[in-house]
Each structure stands twice: as structure tokens, then as C-alpha cells.
Write a protein that holds these residues in place. Structure first.
Motif, PDB file in Angstrom:
ATOM      1  N   PRO A   1       0.842  -1.197   0.000  1.00 52.64           N
ATOM      2  CA  PRO A   1       0.000   0.000   0.000  1.00 52.64           C
ATOM      3  C   PRO A   1       0.879   1.250   0.000  1.00 52.64           C
ATOM      4  N   LEU A   2       0.439   2.256  -0.703  1.00 50.43           N
ATOM      5  CA  LEU A   2       1.235   3.482  -0.857  1.00 50.43           C
ATOM      6  C   LEU A   2       1.642   4.075   0.503  1.00 50.43           C
ATOM      7  N   GLY A   3       2.932   4.282   0.672  1.00 49.12           N
ATOM      8  CA  GLY A   3       3.431   4.963   1.868  1.00 49.12           C
ATOM      9  C   GLY A   3       3.310   4.171   3.153  1.00 49.12           C
ATOM     10  N   ILE A   4       3.142   2.828   3.066  1.00 49.91           N
ATOM     11  CA  ILE A   4       2.883   2.044   4.292  1.00 49.91           C
ATOM     12  C   ILE A   4       4.034   2.150   5.305  1.00 49.91           C
ATOM     13  N   SER A   5       5.281   2.193   4.797  1.00 51.37           N
ATOM     14  CA  SER A   5       6.408   2.265   5.735  1.00 51.37           C
ATOM     15  C   SER A   5       6.447   3.615   6.440  1.00 51.37           C
ATOM     16  N   PHE A   6       5.856   4.611   5.839  1.00 53.47           N
ATOM     17  CA  PHE A   6       5.847   5.937   6.459  1.00 53.47           C
ATOM     18  C   PHE A   6       4.659   6.087   7.408  1.00 53.47           C
ATOM     19  N   TYR A   7       3.448   5.770   6.898  1.00 53.46           N
ATOM     20  CA  TYR A   7       2.307   6.035   7.769  1.00 53.46           C
ATOM     21  C   TYR A   7       2.230   5.069   8.951  1.00 53.46           C
ATOM     22  N   THR A   8       2.757   3.828   8.773  1.00 51.86           N
ATOM     23  CA  THR A   8       2.728   2.881   9.905  1.00 51.86           C
ATOM     24  C   THR A   8       3.568   3.424  11.064  1.00 51.86           C
ATOM     25  N   PHE A   9       4.769   3.880  10.749  1.00 49.43           N
ATOM     26  CA  PHE A   9       5.664   4.363  11.808  1.00 49.43           C
ATOM     27  C   PHE A   9       5.162   5.674  12.406  1.00 49.43           C
ATOM     28  N   GLN A  10       4.545   6.487  11.558  1.00 46.48           N
ATOM     29  CA  GLN A  10       3.978   7.733  12.079  1.00 46.48           C
ATOM     30  C   GLN A  10       2.800   7.413  13.009  1.00 46.48           C
ATOM     31  N   ALA A  11       2.018   6.390  12.617  1.00 47.88           N
ATOM     32  CA  ALA A  11       0.872   5.982  13.441  1.00 47.88           C
ATOM     33  C   ALA A  11       1.353   5.514  14.817  1.00 47.88           C
ATOM     34  N   ILE A  12       2.461   4.765  14.823  1.00 50.57           N
ATOM     35  CA  ILE A  12       2.992   4.277  16.102  1.00 50.57           C
ATOM     36  C   ILE A  12       3.410   5.451  16.987  1.00 50.57           C
ATOM     37  N   SER A  13       4.002   6.459  16.366  1.00 50.83           N
ATOM     38  CA  SER A  13       4.437   7.617  17.169  1.00 50.83           C
ATOM     39  C   SER A  13       3.236   8.275  17.851  1.00 50.83           C
ATOM     40  N   TYR A  14       2.076   8.265  17.191  1.00 50.83           N
ATOM     41  CA  TYR A  14       0.885   8.890  17.788  1.00 50.83           C
ATOM     42  C   TYR A  14       0.446   8.124  19.043  1.00 50.83           C
ATOM     43  N   VAL A  15       0.299   6.789  18.923  1.00 46.58           N
ATOM     44  CA  VAL A  15      -0.204   6.041  20.085  1.00 46.58           C
ATOM     45  C   VAL A  15       0.787   6.088  21.251  1.00 46.58           C
ATOM     46  N   VAL A  16       2.077   6.050  20.929  1.00 47.45           N
ATOM     47  CA  VAL A  16       3.067   6.113  22.017  1.00 47.45           C
ATOM     48  C   VAL A  16       3.020   7.498  22.673  1.00 47.45           C
ATOM     49  N   ASP A  17       2.972   8.546  21.872  1.00 42.28           N
ATOM     50  CA  ASP A  17       2.953   9.904  22.428  1.00 42.28           C
ATOM     51  C   ASP A  17       1.693  10.139  23.259  1.00 42.28           C
ATOM     52  N   VAL A  18       0.555   9.617  22.784  1.00 42.22           N
ATOM     53  CA  VAL A  18      -0.682   9.783  23.560  1.00 42.22           C
ATOM     54  C   VAL A  18      -0.554   9.035  24.891  1.00 42.22           C
TER      55      VAL A  18
END
Lengths: 526, 75
Positions: free
Chosen positions: A141-158
């Protein structure tokens, strides 16, 4: 939709028009629509995976928010609680929130891992057990390596309370999938860009001007430098066994400049597009070829990926109980100074091997990451020795000659790293290394030899001139000159002459037309 | 404060910790320095600095680091 196409430029113009034409309170909706359209145009069939990831982190954020609210209620209800009871309550709250974050992170990493590595595992099983399972041939899927890691940063930061919970799913999806960052980063933290996306920006000439300037510079780097250097790279790395010594060095140099022009150029184009919308994405490159050490290089190259691994892997691992236990043992075995550094070196090796694996499937990517980690670990361990040596030899560490040596050493080490990264296999890379060192014979590229590497004399001249322009601009930036502002301050005629010169340079010298095949963005394929 | 300064100085003798106000924001301290500082502070002050404490605001100045130590000692 290639970002070097006129379609992309038309898309950006339309997105900018739609954004500023929309009522202020719905401008973020305009961004969401533009981002959704961009994703659907580029990758209609696999968009569902992005939705799944965004839904998972949205749900996780809500759960963490509910847990935190319950904790606060219990805290205020139990005012008579003693210190120990409060501590226990706080610990339990932190543990629960971390568990939610881990769940969402593991879920999304599993999806990413399945897409990236299933075929690799099947192939390994087939080889090991002489089996014949069919490969799945999954498209990423387009950009999966980018959005997956960005998504992880959100849950960890929250979970750590570093950013607020976003209750509006569509706003969160916009932050995760904002189209300029979608294809190849930069990795944005929620606290860095979310508010910028939700706050309406007014049309300002400075934003349009500055964004367009950056896009133009990005196109120059991508089309005049990277796509031209790519011709040499394709020739040399396409059949490396046919080349030796100096030709391989030229191939490696071309690859270094191709990758830099391609990736930083692409980021400039996207950052420029975002600036036109009044949104400032984080800086991802600060002239890495001027680095004086490998560690510094990685603080200047793909900065946001390095920062992601630092904050979400390096720090937690280095500060873990396990690392502390290992540290106590290594201090007992190797003495206070070296023993203290060894756990950090071990973590560095782990983090950089992971970083290599992020870049691609295949053993050579892991080896490439390990190589970077090894260089950095040796740098840490050798630092006291180097300092002593500098004192003994009475070297002035601030002198130009010493810095030049450091710069050349770093660039050479990175050049060898790039060979490891680009060669068809680790063994082939090692053969190329050997040839570059012991078989460096300038005669192999003398005369017409140089022009048989993919570019004729005319094309090579254009590439060299473009690299000189890049060098000049980089030196000015390194000295603190803000080039876009400096150009904007010039008088009208000179200013527009510069803009037109840059535009015509891209149009006339951009590597396209007969014989050229515009390269896909290298990082967009991750 | 003197004890803290001597710990910091031992890790990065080239940095003027007394006067620098943007140790993180200006990229003076790097990740390896941070880990070395955290390990030494944990040992010297019997505290447990958490990953969540690794915020630029907690490490930009020697005063901020001192405040972090005091907060963790009082927790």
C-alpha cells in the motif's frame, strides 16, 4: 501520479485553490478531501489498509483517553490516599496506557511486516525445505512504511501524555495521510503538524512564493541531478561485474548524488507544496555531505526517520532494565569507562540493523544497517583514544585541514555503505569494495571509458555543473544564508531572471525526453 | 549544582554547561550524551529517569536538569 508530472502540479494548484476558496472553518476538510483524492488516484485498491491503520490508532487513542480520565477521577475521589497508594495508582495507569499503545503498535507492525516480508519468508522456507509454496507477490500500500511508523508515534505519544487524544477520526486521518508527507515522509509527530493542519491559514504571498521556490529547487535536484546521475547508476550497478576500480567509484559517487537529489528533492517538492498551504513540515535534510562523522551524517540525513528510531527504539532500549543490568556486568568486566559504553553500542547495533530492515527486504539491507551501527559504535568506543591521539600529535581540531580529513573520511565511509545498499548482493558489494580499493586504476575510465558509463560528455558536463550549483547553494546554506529570503529581497528584474533561469534549467536540462525514463522516487518504494 | 556540573563536564568537557541555554534545541547534546548523562544521574542521585522525561525542556539547561532531579527525588 508521479510528482514530476504536470498532473501533479495541476493537482497541487487545485488543492491550493480549493483550500483558500473553502470557508475558514472547513479548510481542514479541504485538506482531507485533497489528501483522500491523492491517495485514491495513486492507489485506489489498497487504500483500505490506510483506513484500517488510521481507525486502529484512533480507537487506541480513545481507549487511552478513557483510561486517563478514569485515573484522574480516582485520584480526585481518593484524596485521602497515601503516597504509596498514589504511586501504585499512577504505575497502573501508565502500564494500562502503555499496553494499549503496544497493542496498536503491534497490530500495525504486523500488517507492515506481512506486506514487506511474507514473500521473503516463503522464499526462505522453499529454499530451506525444498518446498514450492507460491509467492504472494503482494503490492505494498502506498506509503505504508511511512504512515505505519507515524501511526505508532501517535499512540506512544498519547500514552506518554506527550500529545492530546484526537477524538475526531477525520482529523486524525488527515494528520496521518496529509498528501505532501504521504509518499516519502518526512515523519511528522502529532504535536508538530496536527494543529497546523486544523488551523485555517489565510492566503499569503510569502507562503506561495516560498513554497514555489522550494518546489523549483526540489525539481532541480530531482530532475537535473538525480535522474541524470541515475543513468550512470543503472549502467554500473546493473552489471557491476563488468566494471572495476575507478568506474565503480564513479558509480558509487553517482548513486550518492542520485539518492540525495532524489530523496531531498522529493521532500523539497512536497514541503514546498505544504508551504503554499501555510503548513510547515519538519526539516528532513541539512546538507549531510558536510558531516564530519557518521553519527553527524545520520543527524543530517533523513532526520525524521533517525529521530523516530532514537525516540521510540534507541532511548527505550538504552534505558531499559535489561540494558542497565548488562551495563553493570560490562562495567565489572571492562572497567568503568568502556563498560559504560558497551550497552549503548549494542543498542546502536540493534537500532541500526532495524533501520536497515526498514529500508528494504533482503539480507543486504540488514547488513547495511549493521554497517552503519558498527561505524557509530566504533566511533563511540574510539572517542577517548582519538582525543588522546589528537593531544599527542598536537592536532588543532578546529583547523580546516583536520575538518577536511574528517569530512573526506565520513564521505568515503558512507560511499562504501551506499555500495552495500545498492549492490545486488552482499557478496557482490564486497567484491566491489575490494575492486574500489585495490584495483583503482584511472586508466579504466580514461578516454571514452568515462563516457561509456551511461552519460556522454555533454550530459556529464551538465551533471557536473548542476552539482557545482548544488555545492554553492549548500555552502551558502551552511553559512546561515537563507537563500529563498535572500532571493526574494532582490529587485524585481534580477529576482525573476533567477526564477526563470532555474525554471528553464529544469525544463531544458531535466533528464527526460528521448532515451530517458523518469525514475520513480527511490524512497517512495519503501 | 556543582556535583551536577562535574558529572556533565566529565561526559562533555567541551561544553559550557553553566551558560548554554539550548543544549538540546541547538543540537549540542546528542543521543549518546543523553544516555550517558541519564545513566550517571541515576547512579549519582539514586533516581530513575524515565523515557517520558527525555523532553528538550528537561535537558536544555543545567537548571532544568537540576529541577528534573529534584522532582524525581521528591516523587
Amino acid at each position: 501520479m508521479s510528482i514530476t508530472s504536470l498532473t501533479f502540479l495541476a493537482f497541487v494548484a487545485l488543492a491550493v485553490g480549493l483550500y483558500y476558496a473553502a470557508p475558514r472553518r472547513y479548510r481542514w476538510v479541504a485538506l482531507l478531501l485533497a489528501s483522500a483524492a491523492y491517495y485514491l488516484i495513486c492507489d485506489f485498491r489498497l487504500a483500505g489498509w490506510f483506513v484500517l491503520t488510521s481507525l486502529s490508532i484512533w480507537g487506541c487513542g480513545l481507549l487511552i483517553g478513557r483510561q486517563e480520565a478514569a485515573y484522574q477521577r480516582r485520584l480526585s475521589a481518593g484524596e485521602g490516599l497515601d503516597r504509596e497508594a498514589r504511586r501504585a495508582l499512577k504505575k497502573k495507569n501508565a502500564r494500562t496506557k502503555t499496553a494499549y499503545a503496544w497493542l496498536a503498535a503491534a497490530f500495525n507492525l504486523a500488517i507492515w511486516f506481512a506486506f514487506k516480508f511474507t514473500d521473503l519468508i516463503i522464499a526462505a522456507v522453499n529454499r530451506r525445505f525444498s518446498a514450492s509454496f507460491s509467492l504472494l507477490g503482494l503490492a505494498l500500500p502506498l506509503g505504508i512504511s511511512f504512515y505505519t511508523f507515524q501511526a505508532i508515534s501517535y499512540v506512544v505519544d498519547v500514552s506518554k501524555g506527550k500529545c492530546p487524544v484526537q477524538r475526531n477520526y477525520f482529523k486524525l486521518a488527515l494528520w496521518l495521510g496529509f498528501f505532501p508527507q504521504m509518499l516519502q515522509g518526512p515523519f511528522c509527530r502529532y504535536s508538530e503538524t496536527a494543529e497546523q493542519l486544523y488551523t485555517p491559514h489565510d492566503l499569503q504571498y510569502e507562503n506561495l512564493r516560498s513554497g514555489a521556490q522550494l518546489m523549483l529547487w526540489g525539481y532541480f535536484k530531482k530532475m537535473v541531478i538525480a535522474d541524470r546521475a541515475a543513468q550512470i547508476v543503472q549502467t554500473v550497478f546493473g552489471q557491476p561485474a563488468q566494471y572495476r576500480g575507478a568506474a565503480l567509484v564513479i558509480g558509487a559517487l553517482a548513486y550518492a548524488f542520485q539518492l540525495y537529489g532524489d530523496f531531498s528533492g522529493g521532500i523539497d517538492i512536497m514541503t514546498g507544496a505544504a508551504e503554499m498551504l501555510g503548513i510547515h513540515l519538519p526539516v528532513n535534510f541539512t546538507r549531510p555531505f558536510f558531516s564530519l562523522s557518521v553519527a553527524e551524517y545520520w543527524r543530517r540525513w533523513h532526520i525524521t526517520l533517525g529521530a523516530w528510531f532514537r525516540d521510540y527504539v534507541f532511548y527505550p532500549l538504552s534505558m531499559s532494565k535489561a540494558a542497565q543490568r548488562v551495563g553493570k556486568k560490562t562495567r565489572a568486566w571492562f572497567g568503568a569507562q568502556t563498560g559504560k559504553l558497551l550497552p549503548t553500542c549494542a543498542v546502536t547495533l540493534i537500532v541500526w540493523t532495524m533501520n536497515g530492515i526498514w529500508h528494504g527486504t533482503g539480507r543486504r539491507f540488514a547488513v547495511y544497517g549493521f554497517y552503519q551501527g558498527l561505524l557509530m559504535s566504533l566511533g563511540i568506543l574510539a572517542a577517548p583514544l582519538t582525543a588522546r591521539l589528537i593531544r599527542r600529535l598536537r592536532i588543532n581540531p578546529g583547523s580546516f585541514s583536520w575538518k577536511l580529513w574528517q569530512g573526506v573520511r565520513t564521505f568515503t565511509l558512507m560511499l562504501f555503505g551506499r555500495v552495500l545498499y545498492k549492490a545486488p548482493s552482499v557478496m557482490e558489494a564486497l567484491r566491489m569494495w575490494r575492486s574500489m580499493i585495490v584495483d583503482f586504476d584511472l586508466r579504466s575510465i580514461a578516454g571514452s571509458g568515462l563516457y561509456s558509463l551511461g552519460l556522454d560528455a555533454h550530459e556529464l558536463f551538465i551533471l557536473l555543473m548542476a552539482l557545482l550549483v548544488l555545492l554553492g547553494v549548500s555552502i551558502l546554506q551552511e553559512r546561515g544564508v537563507r537563500i529563498r529570503e535572500a532571493v526574494a529581497r532582490q529587485n524585481l528584474v534580477f529576482r525573476w531572471l533567477l526564477y526563470l533561469a532555474a525554471l528553464f534549467a529544469v525544463i531544458l536540462f531535466g533528464a527526460y525526453g528521448e532515451g530517458y525514463h523518469p525514475s520513480e522516487f527511490v524512497y517512495a518504494q519503501f | 549544582m556543582e556535583k551536577l556540573l562535574s558529572i556533565l563536564q566529565a561526559i562533555r568537557p567541551d561544553v559550557d554547561f553553566r551558560h548554554e541555554k539550548k543544549l538540546i534545541d541547538d543540537g549540542i547534546l546528542h543521543s549518546f550524551d543523553i544516555i550517558a548523562i541519564v545513566n550517571d544521574l541515576n547512579d549519582a542521585y539514586d533516581i530513575e529517569i524515565d523515557v517520558a522525561d527525555l523532553e528538550p525542556d528537561n535537558f536544555n539547561t543545567v537548571e532544568a536538569i537540576h529541577a528534573l532531579i529534584e522532582r524525581l527525588q521528591n516523587e
